[in-house]
Design a protein around this motif. Structure first.
Motif, short mmCIF file in Angstrom:
data_model
loop_
_atom_site.label_atom_id
_atom_site.label_comp_id
_atom_site.label_asym_id
_atom_site.label_seq_id
_atom_site.Cartn_x
_atom_site.Cartn_y
_atom_site.Cartn_z
N ARG A 5 -40.67 10.55 -38.39
CA ARG A 5 -41.63 10.15 -39.76
C ARG A 5 -42.83 9.55 -39.17
O ARG A 5 -43.72 9.73 -39.68
N ASP A 54 -46.45 11.15 -40.31
CA ASP A 54 -47.16 10.40 -41.43
C ASP A 54 -48.40 9.88 -40.67
O ASP A 54 -49.45 9.96 -41.36
N MET A 82 -38.03 16.01 -39.63
CA MET A 82 -39.02 14.85 -40.10
C MET A 82 -38.56 13.48 -40.22
O MET A 82 -39.46 12.61 -40.07
N ASP A 83 -37.37 13.26 -40.75
CA ASP A 83 -36.80 11.93 -40.62
C ASP A 83 -37.16 11.31 -39.31
O ASP A 83 -37.51 10.08 -39.26
#
Length: 360
Positions: free
Chosen positions: A321, A325, A317-318
């Motif tokens: 991102r 998002d 997820m990082d």
């Protein structure tokens, strides 16, 4: 067990939408949900009515949906809203990862003889324990009771075709059977056998042998469901599979035996990755990065392996991102799908029940 990764991503998406003030259930943002293998278990859980199942209902009130009505009265147009139903709550996506952590050891008992010796003469695990678990989890719910169009992908070995079990064409399938068929991983679980509408016996195995990433199949189904649609926005969640490469000069069974299945699986994934983004009108968002430190078997329930899967999901997820998002922003602004099944105005919800204890 690698379903821990997409489960944590879905939990993040659900939490972010709530933080942004979007109180709708996660499933109601989508026109179609599809899953293969462990993804099939998650896909079916996203919009299942929880009464009579082992799932706990997501917290929150049902949300009323209204339609704008325009009426012409003499010399003016009057606009007012008319309630057409309410969006029902389903299983809580933020609890999906716990489902794997708490129930993995039950599904994959590591002390059985076949688990210790490996699947040499028989499948590694008996189907009875797994099927009992799926029945407790999904109860008697059928595919046509899911509250948004859903496709669960399996593969028919009796005729060599990909077999999508859908909420609109094979709706009489019990959900637990569809999940069992889609996750019948060769060497791990026996083939799932079921009669079709003509009385012929279908032999169904894990859809991952043909569509480990179901995005391309989902796109073809979406084109059938929504023939007038000109733009398709697809979110694809990885289970953290590493890109498999080799530079060895191999020959024969001894050389290729350990490599060939992983190469075939990787090639299928790469086909989807190359084809979908090139299709006009398709926006394809894939959440994947090389976040896995090592390969984790699908039945590995060791504490270290489960922690690695959790850490890999967070790193993924990082790494993704901006893409993640961006898609969450798209979901937050999109209207509720017209395909969502609503509770009719004035229809009372069933009395609340405690979950059947399957772990979600």
């Amino acid at each position: 067990m690698r379903g821990i990764i997409p489960s944590r991503i879905l939990s993040h998406i659900s939490a972010e939408l709530r933080r942004m003030g979007d109180k709708r259930p996660l499933y109601s943002h989508f026109d179609l949900i599809a899953g293969t293998s462990t993804g099939a278990l998650i896909a079916a859980a996203l919009s299942i009515p929880t009464e009579g199942t082992g799932f706990e209902k997501e917290a929150g009130e049902e949300l009323e949906v209204s339609r704008e009505i325009r009426e012409r009265r003499l010399f003016r147009t009057v606009v007012h809203s008319r309630p057409i139903g309410s969006i029902m709550r389903s299983a809580d996506p933020e609890a999906f990862a716990d489902f794997y952590l708490e129930n993995g050891p039950e599904i994959f008992p590591q002390k059985s003889m076949s688990a210790i010796l490996g699947p040499i003469f028989t499948d590694k695990y008996s189907s009875s324990r797994y099927e009992s678990f799926l029945k407790r989890l999904y109860g008697e719910r059928r595919m046509d009771e899911l509250m948004v169009p859903t496709a669960i992908i399996s593969y028919r070995t009796d005729n060599g075709t990909i077999f999508p079990m859908t909420s609109w064409n094979t709706g009489d399938f019990p959900i637990w059977e569809a999940a069992r068929a889609s996750s019948a991983a060769p060497l791990y679980f026996p083939v799932f056998v079921k009669e079709d509408g003509n009385g012929d016996r279908m032999h169904l195995i894990d859809g991952g042998v043909a569509a480990n990433n179901p995005s391309l199949i989902a796109y073809s189904l979406a084109r059938e469901l929504y023939p007038e649609c000109s733009r398709f926005c697809i979110l694809s969640l990885s289970t953290g599979q590493r890109v498999h490469t080799t530079t060895q000069d191999m020959g024969g069974i001894a050389g290729w035996g350990r490599e060939i299945s992983q190469l075939f699986q990787n090639a299928e994934l790469m086909c989807t990755e190359q084809v979908l983004p090139s299709i006009p009108g398709v926006s394809y968002t894939r959440i994947w990065s090389p976040a896995m430190d090592r390969r984790v078997r699908l039945d590995d329930t060791g504490q270290g392996s489960m922690k690695q899967l959790i850490d890999a999901a967070d790193r993924m997820m990082d790494d993704c991102r901006d893409r993640l998002d961006g898609f969450i922003g798209l979901l937050s602004t999109a209207p509720t799908s017209d395909a969502v099944r609503l509770r009719a105005p004035g229809e009372l919800p069933p009395p609340s029940e405690e979950g059947a204890g399957a772990g979600i």
